[in-house]
Design a protein around this motif. Structure first.
Motif, mmCIF file in Angstrom:
data_model
loop_
_atom_site.group_PDB
_atom_site.id
_atom_site.type_symbol
_atom_site.label_atom_id
_atom_site.label_comp_id
_atom_site.label_asym_id
_atom_site.label_seq_id
_atom_site.Cartn_x
_atom_site.Cartn_y
_atom_site.Cartn_z
ATOM 1 N N LEU A 133 0.824 -1.212 0.000
ATOM 2 C CA LEU A 133 0.000 0.000 0.000
ATOM 3 C C LEU A 133 0.857 1.260 0.000
ATOM 4 N N LEU A 134 1.913 1.278 0.816
ATOM 5 C CA LEU A 134 2.790 2.443 0.855
ATOM 6 C C LEU A 134 3.511 2.638 -0.480
ATOM 7 N N ALA A 135 4.012 1.537 -1.048
ATOM 8 C CA ALA A 135 4.754 1.637 -2.302
ATOM 9 C C ALA A 135 3.891 2.218 -3.419
ATOM 10 N N LYS A 136 2.627 1.796 -3.451
ATOM 11 C CA LYS A 136 1.751 2.236 -4.537
ATOM 12 C C LYS A 136 1.195 3.645 -4.291
ATOM 13 N N THR A 137 0.696 3.897 -3.084
ATOM 14 C CA THR A 137 -0.011 5.159 -2.852
ATOM 15 C C THR A 137 0.913 6.312 -2.519
ATOM 16 N N GLU A 138 2.005 6.051 -1.809
ATOM 17 C CA GLU A 138 2.894 7.131 -1.382
ATOM 18 C C GLU A 138 4.034 7.390 -2.364
ATOM 19 N N PHE A 139 4.429 6.349 -3.105
ATOM 20 C CA PHE A 139 5.605 6.492 -3.963
ATOM 21 C C PHE A 139 5.318 6.205 -5.435
ATOM 22 N N GLY A 140 4.100 5.798 -5.752
ATOM 23 C CA GLY A 140 3.716 5.605 -7.151
ATOM 24 C C GLY A 140 4.520 4.553 -7.876
ATOM 25 N N VAL A 141 4.950 3.510 -7.162
ATOM 26 C CA VAL A 141 5.711 2.430 -7.813
ATOM 27 C C VAL A 141 4.832 1.779 -8.870
ATOM 28 N N ASN A 142 5.389 1.576 -10.050
ATOM 29 C CA ASN A 142 4.608 1.104 -11.191
ATOM 30 C C ASN A 142 4.034 -0.292 -10.983
ATOM 31 N N ARG A 143 4.833 -1.174 -10.379
ATOM 32 C CA ARG A 143 4.385 -2.569 -10.239
ATOM 33 C C ARG A 143 4.747 -3.091 -8.856
ATOM 34 N N VAL A 144 3.744 -3.624 -8.171
ATOM 35 C CA VAL A 144 3.937 -4.161 -6.832
ATOM 36 C C VAL A 144 3.539 -5.635 -6.822
ATOM 37 N N VAL A 145 4.479 -6.469 -6.433
ATOM 38 C CA VAL A 145 4.261 -7.914 -6.347
ATOM 39 C C VAL A 145 4.299 -8.298 -4.870
ATOM 40 N N ALA A 146 3.312 -9.050 -4.415
ATOM 41 C CA ALA A 146 3.231 -9.391 -2.993
ATOM 42 C C ALA A 146 3.070 -10.896 -2.807
ATOM 43 N N ARG A 147 3.785 -11.404 -1.828
ATOM 44 C CA ARG A 147 3.702 -12.820 -1.453
ATOM 45 C C ARG A 147 2.535 -13.030 -0.493
ATOM 46 N N VAL A 148 1.721 -14.054 -0.770
ATOM 47 C CA VAL A 148 0.625 -14.449 0.121
ATOM 48 C C VAL A 148 1.058 -15.717 0.846
ATOM 49 N N ASN A 149 1.126 -15.643 2.155
ATOM 50 C CA ASN A 149 1.548 -16.801 2.948
ATOM 51 C C ASN A 149 0.380 -17.684 3.362
ATOM 52 N N ASP A 150 -0.740 -17.073 3.665
ATOM 53 C CA ASP A 150 -1.931 -17.804 4.099
ATOM 54 C C ASP A 150 -3.009 -17.650 3.034
ATOM 55 N N PRO A 151 -3.400 -18.728 2.350
ATOM 56 C CA PRO A 151 -4.403 -18.627 1.280
ATOM 57 C C PRO A 151 -5.711 -17.978 1.726
ATOM 58 N N ARG A 152 -6.004 -18.002 3.019
ATOM 59 C CA ARG A 152 -7.236 -17.365 3.510
ATOM 60 C C ARG A 152 -7.178 -15.850 3.372
ATOM 61 N N ASN A 153 -5.982 -15.315 3.182
ATOM 62 C CA ASN A 153 -5.834 -13.863 3.048
ATOM 63 C C ASN A 153 -5.782 -13.391 1.599
ATOM 64 N N GLU A 154 -5.921 -14.303 0.647
ATOM 65 C CA GLU A 154 -5.763 -13.931 -0.762
ATOM 66 C C GLU A 154 -6.703 -12.803 -1.181
ATOM 67 N N TRP A 155 -7.905 -12.790 -0.631
ATOM 68 C CA TRP A 155 -8.903 -11.795 -1.047
ATOM 69 C C TRP A 155 -8.452 -10.370 -0.746
ATOM 70 N N LEU A 156 -7.521 -10.210 0.189
ATOM 71 C CA LEU A 156 -7.036 -8.874 0.537
ATOM 72 C C LEU A 156 -6.024 -8.342 -0.467
ATOM 73 N N PHE A 157 -5.345 -9.229 -1.154
ATOM 74 C CA PHE A 157 -4.226 -8.832 -2.002
ATOM 75 C C PHE A 157 -4.720 -8.385 -3.375
ATOM 76 N N ASP A 158 -5.266 -7.176 -3.413
ATOM 77 C CA ASP A 158 -5.776 -6.644 -4.669
ATOM 78 C C ASP A 158 -5.388 -5.176 -4.790
ATOM 79 N N SER A 159 -5.941 -4.506 -5.776
ATOM 80 C CA SER A 159 -5.554 -3.125 -6.053
ATOM 81 C C SER A 159 -5.893 -2.179 -4.901
ATOM 82 N N ALA A 160 -6.889 -2.530 -4.081
ATOM 83 C CA ALA A 160 -7.233 -1.680 -2.936
ATOM 84 C C ALA A 160 -6.073 -1.571 -1.959
ATOM 85 N N TRP A 161 -5.219 -2.581 -1.932
ATOM 86 C CA TRP A 161 -4.031 -2.573 -1.084
ATOM 87 C C TRP A 161 -2.764 -2.313 -1.885
#
Length: 211
Positions: free
Chosen positions: A73-101
């Motif tokens: 979230l910080l990389a995208k919203t505060e610094f405008g990084v073009n591409r953000v890749v995130a590791r999901v450790n718990d599959p139950r949290n996958e729904w959170l890992f989207d453009s809103a974050w």
């Protein structure tokens, strides 16, 4: 995980910065060509000092989903990084890992491993290998049974749904970029990029039973 990714990127001649908050995990000799910062990547001042806005890609690869989301979230919203890749450790949290974050690409390690196992043992069904475009499409694999009714049929004669593209045929030790007149054979592993909405249509087009 972070060091392994860094080594691969350095082999491809990328500039790499590693941010690590635990002193015992800082190992410059292990990734000698990377820059290292001992700090918390979830702190805004850390990213400011690192001049995060100058980087093309940020990879949030910690073992903590909360930390990965905050960094994304910080990389995208505060610094405008073009591409953000995130590791999901718990599959139950996958729904959170989207453009809103701020996440452009979410990589679920457990789901990828499960998909690879399923791909190895599944014949005659669709296996999702990877999610693309923030869930808008998937890379899927289908291994045709030996007695497939498509055997001998040219690729162009397979009535695929509009939003499904055959990208590769794996046959024995060969990787085949399909041409329209190439024949389908029993036992072929077919890789498609497709939307979720047409997966049942894709199964039907290949003579498989829809779920």
């Amino acid at each position: 995980m972070g060091r392994s990714i860094a080594r691969e990127l350095l082999r491809s001649k990328h500039h790499v910065l590693l941010i690590e908050r635990k002193l015992e995990h800082v190992d410059p000799e292990a990734v000698a060509d990377a820059e290292w910062i001992l700090a918390d990547a979830c702190e805004l001042v850390t990213l400011e000092d690192a001049e995060m806005q100058t980087y093309d890609v940020v990879i949030a690869a910690t073992g903590d989903d909360k930390a990965n989301l905050v960094l994304s979230l910080l990389a995208k919203t505060e610094f405008g990084v073009n591409r953000v890749v995130a590791r999901v450790n718990d599959p139950r949290n996958e729904w959170l890992f989207d453009s809103a974050w701020g996440v452009d690409v979410a990589v679920s390690t457990p789901r990828m491993l499960a998909s690879l196992v399923e791909e190895a043992v599944s014949v005659g069904d669709l296996v999702r290998l990877m999610t693309l475009r923030q869930g808008q499409a998937n890379l899927v694999e289908i291994t045709l049974p030996a007695d497939t009714p498509l055997a001998g049929k040219a690729v162009r004669k397979v009535d695929l749904p509009r939003d499904a593209a055959l990208v590769t045929i794996l046959r024995g030790g060969r990787v085949i970029v399909p041409e329209k007149d190439d024949p389908i054979e029993g036992g072929d592993e077919l890789l498609f990029v497709t939307t979720v909405d047409v997966e049942d249509q894709l199964r039907a087009a290949l003579g498989l039973t829809a779920r």
